[in-house]
Design a protein around this motif. Structure first.
Motif, short mmCIF file in Angstrom:
data_model
loop_
_atom_site.label_atom_id
_atom_site.label_comp_id
_atom_site.label_asym_id
_atom_site.label_seq_id
_atom_site.Cartn_x
_atom_site.Cartn_y
_atom_site.Cartn_z
N HIS A 1 1.58 3.10 0.50
CA HIS A 1 0.22 3.65 0.44
C HIS A 1 0.05 4.53 1.67
O HIS A 1 0.11 4.03 2.79
CB HIS A 1 -0.83 2.53 0.42
CG HIS A 1 -2.23 3.06 0.45
ND1 HIS A 1 -2.74 3.89 -0.54
CD2 HIS A 1 -3.23 2.92 1.36
CE1 HIS A 1 -3.99 4.20 -0.24
NE2 HIS A 1 -4.30 3.65 0.91
N ASP B 1 -2.13 6.60 3.80
CA ASP B 1 -3.36 7.16 4.37
C ASP B 1 -2.94 8.26 5.32
O ASP B 1 -2.25 8.00 6.31
CB ASP B 1 -4.15 6.06 5.09
CG ASP B 1 -4.59 4.96 4.13
OD1 ASP B 1 -5.25 5.29 3.14
OD2 ASP B 1 -4.26 3.79 4.38
N TYR C 1 -2.43 -3.76 -3.51
CA TYR C 1 -1.06 -3.25 -3.67
C TYR C 1 -0.15 -3.81 -2.58
O TYR C 1 0.94 -3.32 -2.37
CB TYR C 1 -1.07 -1.71 -3.61
CG TYR C 1 -1.90 -1.20 -2.44
CD1 TYR C 1 -1.39 -1.22 -1.15
CD2 TYR C 1 -3.20 -0.73 -2.64
CE1 TYR C 1 -2.14 -0.80 -0.08
CE2 TYR C 1 -3.96 -0.30 -1.56
CZ TYR C 1 -3.43 -0.33 -0.29
OH TYR C 1 -4.18 0.07 0.78
N HIS D 1 -10.06 8.86 1.24
CA HIS D 1 -11.07 7.82 1.47
C HIS D 1 -11.25 7.48 2.94
O HIS D 1 -12.36 7.15 3.35
CB HIS D 1 -10.76 6.57 0.64
CG HIS D 1 -9.35 6.12 0.70
ND1 HIS D 1 -8.35 6.74 -0.01
CD2 HIS D 1 -8.75 5.13 1.40
CE1 HIS D 1 -7.20 6.13 0.24
NE2 HIS D 1 -7.41 5.16 1.10
N ASP D 2 -10.21 7.58 3.76
CA ASP D 2 -10.40 7.27 5.18
C ASP D 2 -11.00 8.45 5.94
O ASP D 2 -11.44 8.29 7.08
CB ASP D 2 -9.07 6.89 5.83
CG ASP D 2 -8.52 5.61 5.25
OD1 ASP D 2 -9.21 4.59 5.32
OD2 ASP D 2 -7.42 5.66 4.68
ZN LIG Z 1 -6.12 3.74 1.96
#
Ligand SMILES: [Zn+2]
Length: 911
Positions: free
Chosen positions: A14, A16, A183, A353-354
C-alpha cells in the motif's frame, strides 16, 4: 479429493505517496521496492504476481528516477505479473469532486494501458469512507466490482465478506469487504513452514466465517512493505500441510472472477454511502476539517478547471470546428488538451487520502500548496485565453471606437441573473503608442478623460450599475505573440457591479459601455435599513452581537440568531476531532460587535461586522481542559445582499491565534426535521440527525459531523434553510430543538495521530509525528451564504443557488470590432432543470464534444441538449469516453436521451 477452500494470497504494497514522510523521502523507498520487485520477477519465475495498490502514479514516480527500466516494467505488466491501475492515485472520495474522481480513473486507465494492461478491479482499500455513487462511477469504466475496507462492517447485517452494492441509479457492483485488519493481514509470512501453516489456517478459519463462497483471500504486504521473495516456496510447502484448502499466489482479477462465478443468487444487497463501520475499523471523520485551507484551495482549483478552463476551451474549439480560421490567435483554434491534463495532474496529485485529508507532515501540505498554485496558474491562463478569444469574435462593429463592451460569461447550465463584478479600462487621452508599427497596441480614442458612462444591453436598454472604485493606473500587457516586451498602458479604471440579467446557459451576453460626461446613479433595488437591508425576497437585520435575523419574505419565516460563532476545545489529532473532558465552549452571543455600513449602492449593500472573540489560548498540559490564559481572535465579516438575490452572502476574515480548538458558525434553522440533506458526488445525501448510542462503539465514536460539497439543507417540505459554502466540507445539524446547522471554519491540532482521544478510544490511527502547522495559526478568509427557501432543496432550487454562489459570472472587456458571433448566445443548453452539467470538454481521442450531466432527482426523465453548432452525429459513451451506442439527433441542433433517477450520462457530439 478436491479440497473445499481455495485461498488466494495477494502479494501487494500500500503506497501512500506522502504521509509521515514527504514524497521525495518515500520515493527513495519506492525505487528500492521496485528495483527489488524487478529482481524477484526476473530471478524467480514462480513469483507469479504482485499488486501495485490499484495505482499508476507509482510508475511515473519510479521512472522519473530510472527511465531505463520502462521496458522491464512493461513486460511484467503485459504478462499480468504486475497489476497496475485502475486509479492514478487512491483518493479521498468525499473531499474531491465527482469529476475529479472520473479524471483520476481516466488517467489511471490511460497510463496503465500505455504499459499494456489495466487492472479492472475497483481496489480502493484505504480511503476514509465511500461515496454512494462509487458503484456507478466504476461501472462507467467497465469495472463491476469493488474491494474496500473502511466505512462499513461490524453491524448486525454486515458480517459477510461479499455483497452487492447498488448506487442511487441502480448500478451494481460485486463488493468485497476486507477484514478488520484491512490489507495488513500479514506483512510477510514466517519462513518456517509450520508457523506459516498455522498462520494461514488461523486466517482461513476466521475468514470462512465471513465468506459466502469457498474462495478466500489473504493479503500479504502493507503500507510501504516490499514483496517477500520466498512467498511461492513458502506457499508450496504450506499447501502440502493443509487438509481442506488449497493456498496459491494469485491476483485480484483472478480472485474476483472466482467469486463472481460462485456468489449465491440471493447475495445481500447494500445501498447508499459507507460512513459507518466503526465497530470494524477507523473511519477518521475529523479529516473533513483538518487544515481547512487545503479544502478551500482544492475547491478553487477544481472549480477553475471544471467550470472555466475546460468548458470554455471546448467552446472555442467548437467554434473553430466549422471555421478553422475562426480564432486566429495562435493556439486558440486547437484544444489545449496537454495543458489541461497537466493542470489536472497537479490537482490529482493532491487528492490521495493522506494528502487532501490533511493528515500528513507540515512539509507535505506546504508542497501541496505549490501544486494547487501550478494547477490554478495553468487553468487561469487557459480560461483568460478562451474568454478573450470568444470576446474577440463578437460583432461589436456597429458602435464607435469610443464604446467599450463588457462580456458577461455564465458557465452554468441555466439562464441566470446576477450582480456581476467587472472592471472597465478606458485609455487616458495621453496614452499614445510609441511603437507605431504594431497594430495591436491601442491608441486612445478619447480626447478627454472618461469621467462616467452608461451601460446598455443587446437590445439597447440601459442597465443599472454601481461604482466600487475609480483609479488611474498603469497596466502591463504581455506581448500576445512573443515579438515584443510587455506593453505598458495608462488607463482610467472603473471597478463596478452591473445588473446582468438573463445571461444564457453556458454562454454570454455583451453590454455596451458608452462614455458620458458624468457617472450615473440609479435608484436602489436593495433598501438600506437601520443595521440591516432588504430586497424583494429577503430582509436582514444585524443584532448588536453581530448575529443575523433573517426574514424570508416569500414564506414569512423568520430565522433569528443566525451566524453565531462557537469555539470549543479540540484535543484530537489530524484524523479525529476530540473534545477535552472539561470543555469550555465560547460563544459570540454575548460578544459586542462593531457594525459599519461599508457599501451602499443600488445593486448591493454590505455591512462589516467586527468582533474580538476571547478564547482559551490552548489545551491544558494534561489535555483534559482548556487553558485559563486567553487570546483574542479578531474577526470581521462582510454581509452582503444584492438586488434579486435569494441568499445572503458572507465573507469572514479572521486570524487564528488559538491552539487546540475548533471554530464553527451556527445557524439555528428552527425547522422540524429528522434529516439533513447535503450535496455529495452526483448525489444529494439524506442523513439522520440523531446518532446511534456512542456506548455501543469502542474503536471510534459515531460523529455528528458529515461531508458536503456546496450545500447542506434542513427542510420540512414547506420551508427550508440552506447553508452554502465554498470549500468548507464539514457540517453538523445539531440534534437540538432548533435543528442548528453548524459549519466548521477551522480546527487546530498538532500531531498526525494521538493515542488518547475520547472520540477514538481504539488508540493511534497513524504515527504520532509533530505537525505544528496543523494548528492553522494564520489568516483565513471563508466564503459562505445563507439561503432560506420555500419547499425542499429540490423545489427550492437550492443546488442552483449554491452553484451560482460558488461559480460567479466572469466579465471580460472588449472593444468595437467585427466578428461572427451575436451579442448574446448560448453554446450549450440542457433541459429539464434536474439535469446538472458536470463536464464540457473535447473528447480524449476523437474530434467530438463531450458533455456529461447527471439527474439530481428521483424521477426518470428525457434529457435534451441543444448545441450552438449543428450536430452531425451523437453517441452515448461510458465515463472512459468509449462509445456505447449512437443517438439520433432529433433536430439539427438538439439531441434527446433517457436518464434514470441519479444517473450520470455522457454524450459525445460530432459537429
Ligand atoms: Zn493509505
Amino acid at each position: 479429493m478436491k479440497k473445499p477452500y481455495e485461498i488466494h494470497v495477494i502479494s501487494h504494497t500500500h503506497w501512500d505517496r506522502e504521509w509521515y514522510l514527504t514524497f521525495q523521502q518515500f520515493r527513495l523507498k519506492l525505487v528500492e521496492l521496485v528495483d527489488g520487485l524487478l529482481e524477484i520477477l526476473e530471478t524467480n519465475p514462480e513469483f507469479i504476481h504482485f499488486n501495485f495498490d490499484g495505482q499508476t502514479i507509482v510508475l511515473e514516480d519510479y521512472l522519473e528516477i530510472k527511465p531505463q527500466n520502462k521496458e522491464r516494467l512493461k513486460q511484467y505488466i503485459q504478462a499480468g505479473k504486475l497489476a497496475v491501475g485502475p486509479w492514478y492515485i487512491l483518493p479521498d472520495e468525499f473531499l474531491v469532486s465527482a469529476e475529479a474522481t472520473i479524471r483520476n480513473l481516466i488517467l489511471g486507465h490511460r497510463l496503465a494501458a500505455e504499459f499494456g494492461k489495466v487492472m479492472k478491479v475497483g481496489y480502493i482499500p484505504d480511503p476514509f469512507g465511500h461515496i454512494s455513487q462509487m458503484p456507478q462511477i466504476l461501472r462507467g469504466f467497465g469495472i463491476d466490482n469493488i474491494i474496500l475496507w473502511r466505512g462499513f462492517g461490524g453491524e448486525a447485517d454486515q458480517t459477510s465478506s461479499e455483497y452487492y452494492w447498488d448506487a442511487p441509479d441502480g448500478s451494481r457492483v460485486l463488493f468485497v469487504h476486507l477484514p478488520n485488519v484491512g490489507y495488513s493481514e500479514t506483512l510477510h509470512f514466517p519462513n518456517a513452514t509450520k508457523q506459516a501453516a498455522v498462520l494461514i489456517t488461523r486466517l482461513k478459519e476466521a475468514y470462512q466465517q465471513r465468506a459466502t463462497t469457498p474462495y478466500l483471500s489473504i493479503f500479504t504486504g502493507s503500507d510501504h512493505i516490499k514483496p517477500q521473495a520466498e512467498l511461492p516456496q513458502i506457499l508450496k510447502q504450506v499447501n502440502a500441510q493443509l487438509d481442506d484448502a488449497v493456498v496459491m499466489q494469485s491476483s485480484l482479477t483472478e480472485y474476483i472472477a472466482k467469486l463472481r462465478a460462485s456468489v449465491p443468487d440471493d447475495l445481500q444487497v447494500m445501498r447508499g454511502e459507507f460512513r459507518g463501520g466503526l465497530k470494524h475499523t477507523y473511519l477518521l471523520t475529523g479529516v473533513l476539517s483538518t487544515r481547512m485551507y487545503l479544502k478551500q484551495e482544492n475547491e478553487k482549483a477544481q472549480t477553475l478547471l471544471e467550470k472555466w478552463a475546460e468548458p470554455f476551451a471546448a467552446m472555442v474549439w467548437m467554434l473553430g470546428v466549422k471555421k478553422p480560421d475562426f480564432c486566429q490567435k495562435p493556439g486558440f483554434s486547437t484544444y489545449p488538451q496537454e495543458f489541461l491534463w497537466q493542470s489536472w495532474k497537479y490537482l490529482l496529485q493532491n487528492h490521495p487520502h493522506d494528502s487532501i485529508c490533511g493528515c500528513s507532515l507540515d512539509a507535505v501540505h506546504e508542497q501541496m500548496m505549490t501544486r494547487f498554485a501550478w494547477s490554478e496558474e495553468i487553468a487561469e491562463e487557459l480560461t483568460q485565453n478562451s474568454l478573450n478569444a470568444i470576446a474577440a469574435q463578437i460583432d461589436t462593429s456597429d458602435t464607435p471606437s469610443t464604446v467599450q463592451h463588457l462580456v458577461v460569461y455564465n458557465p452554468l447550465g441555466w439562464t441566470r441573473d446576477e450582480v456581476a463584478h467587472a472592471t472597465i479600462d478606458f485609455l487616458t487621452p495621453e496614452q499614445t503608442s510609441s511603437v507605431e508599427f504594431l497594430p495591436y497596441i491601442p491608441k486612445s480614442p478619447y480626447t478627454e478623460e472618461v469621467k462616467g458612462f452608461i451601460i446598455r444591453d443587446e437590445q439597447g436598454r440601459e442597465i443599472p450599475y454601481q461604482l466600487i472604485k475609480k483609479q488611474i493606473c498603469q497596466k502591463v500587457l504581455p506581448s500576445p505573440d512573443l515579438t515584443t516586451f510587455p506593453i505598458l498602458l495608462q488607463v482610467v479604471q472603473f471597478e463596478i457591479l452591473l445588473h446582468a440579467q438573463n445571461i444564457p446557459p453556458c454562454g454570454y451576453a455583451a453590454y455596451q459601455v458608452i462614455p458620458q460626461k458624468t457617472l450615473k446613479t440609479y435608484s436602489a433595488g436593495v433598501q438600506q435599513l437601520p443595521y440591516g437591508m432588504e430586497n424583494e425576497y429577503l430582509r436582514v437585520n444585524i443584532q448588536p452581537n453581530g448575529s443575523l435575523l433573517i426574514t424570508d419574505k416569500s414564506t414569512d419565516k423568520v430565522y433569528p440568531d443566525c451566524h453565531v460563532f462557537e469555539d470549543s476545545g479540540d484535543v484530537g489529532d489530524e484524523y479525529n476531532y476530540s473534545y477535552p473532558l472539561r470543555d469550555r465552549i465560547v460563544s459570540s452571543i454575548g460578544c459586542p460587535a462593531n457594525i459599519e455600513l461599508v457599501e451602499q449602492g443600488p445593486l448591493r449593500i454590505t455591512y462589516k461586522v467586527s468582533q474580538r472573540l476571547t478564547v482559551p489560548k490552548c489545551a491544558e498540559p494534561d489535555r483534559q481542559g482548556r487553558s485559563q490564559e486567553t487570546v483574542e481572535i479578531p474577526i470581521s465579516l462582510c454581509i452582503s445582499l444584492s438586488v434579486g438575490a435569494k441568499r445572503v452572502d458572507i465573507t469572514t476574515e479572521l486570524e487564528n491565534t488559538a491552539r487546540d480548538h475548533r471554530l464553527r458558525v451556527l445557524f439555528p434553522s428552527g425547522i422540524h426535521s429528522d434529516y439533513s440533506h447535503a450535496e455529495g458526488q452526483f448525489d444529494v445525501v439524506q442523513r439522520p440527525i440523531q446518532l446511534p448510542d456512542p456506548n455501543d462503539y469502542q474503536i471510534e465514536k459515531p460523529s455528528p459531523t458529515y461531508p458536503q460539497q456546496s450545500f447542506v439543507d434542513v427542510n420540512d417540505g414547506e420551508v427550508g434553510l440552506a447553508v452554502i459554502n465554498k470549500g468548507l466540507p464539514e457540517y453538523e445539524v445539531k440534534d437540538d430543538a432548533r435543528r442548528t446547522i453548524a459549519l466548521t471554519l477551522l480546527r487546530g491540532v498538532d500531531q498526525i495521530s494521538r493515542g488518547d482521544l475520547l472520540t477514538r478510544p481504539g488508540g493511534n490511527a497513524g504515527w504520532p509525528c509533530q505537525t505544528p502547522g496543523g494548528q492553522c495559526l494564520r489568516k483565513h478568509t471563508f466564503y459562505y451564504a445563507l439561503a432560506p427557501h420555500r419547499g425542499t432543496w429540490q423545489t427550492g432550487l437550492v443546488h442552483r443557488e449554491a452553484h451560482q454562489h460558488n461559480v460567479p459570472c466572469r466579465v471580460v472587456q472588449t472593444d468595437s470590432h467585427q466578428g461572427n458571433l451575436s451579442r448574446k448566445m448560448s453554446f450549450i443548453e440542457i433541459s429539464p432543470a434536474s439535469l446538472i452539467i458536470s463536464a464540457i470538454k473535447k473528447a480524449e481521442t476523437h474530434d467530438a464534444l463531450i458533455i456529461r450531466c447527471y439527474n439530481a432527482s428521483n424521477e426518470a426523465t428525457t434529457g435534451e441538449i441543444r448545441l450552438y453548432q449543428p450536430i452531425k452525429s451523437a453517441a452515448l459513451t461510458n465515463l472512459n469516453e468509449d462509445i456505447l451506442e449512437a443517438v439520433t439527433p432529433n433536430s439539427e441542433h438538439t439531441v434527446a436521451f433517457q436518464v434514470r433517477p441519479w444517473e450520470v450520462k455522457t454524450l459525445s457530439l460530432e459537429m
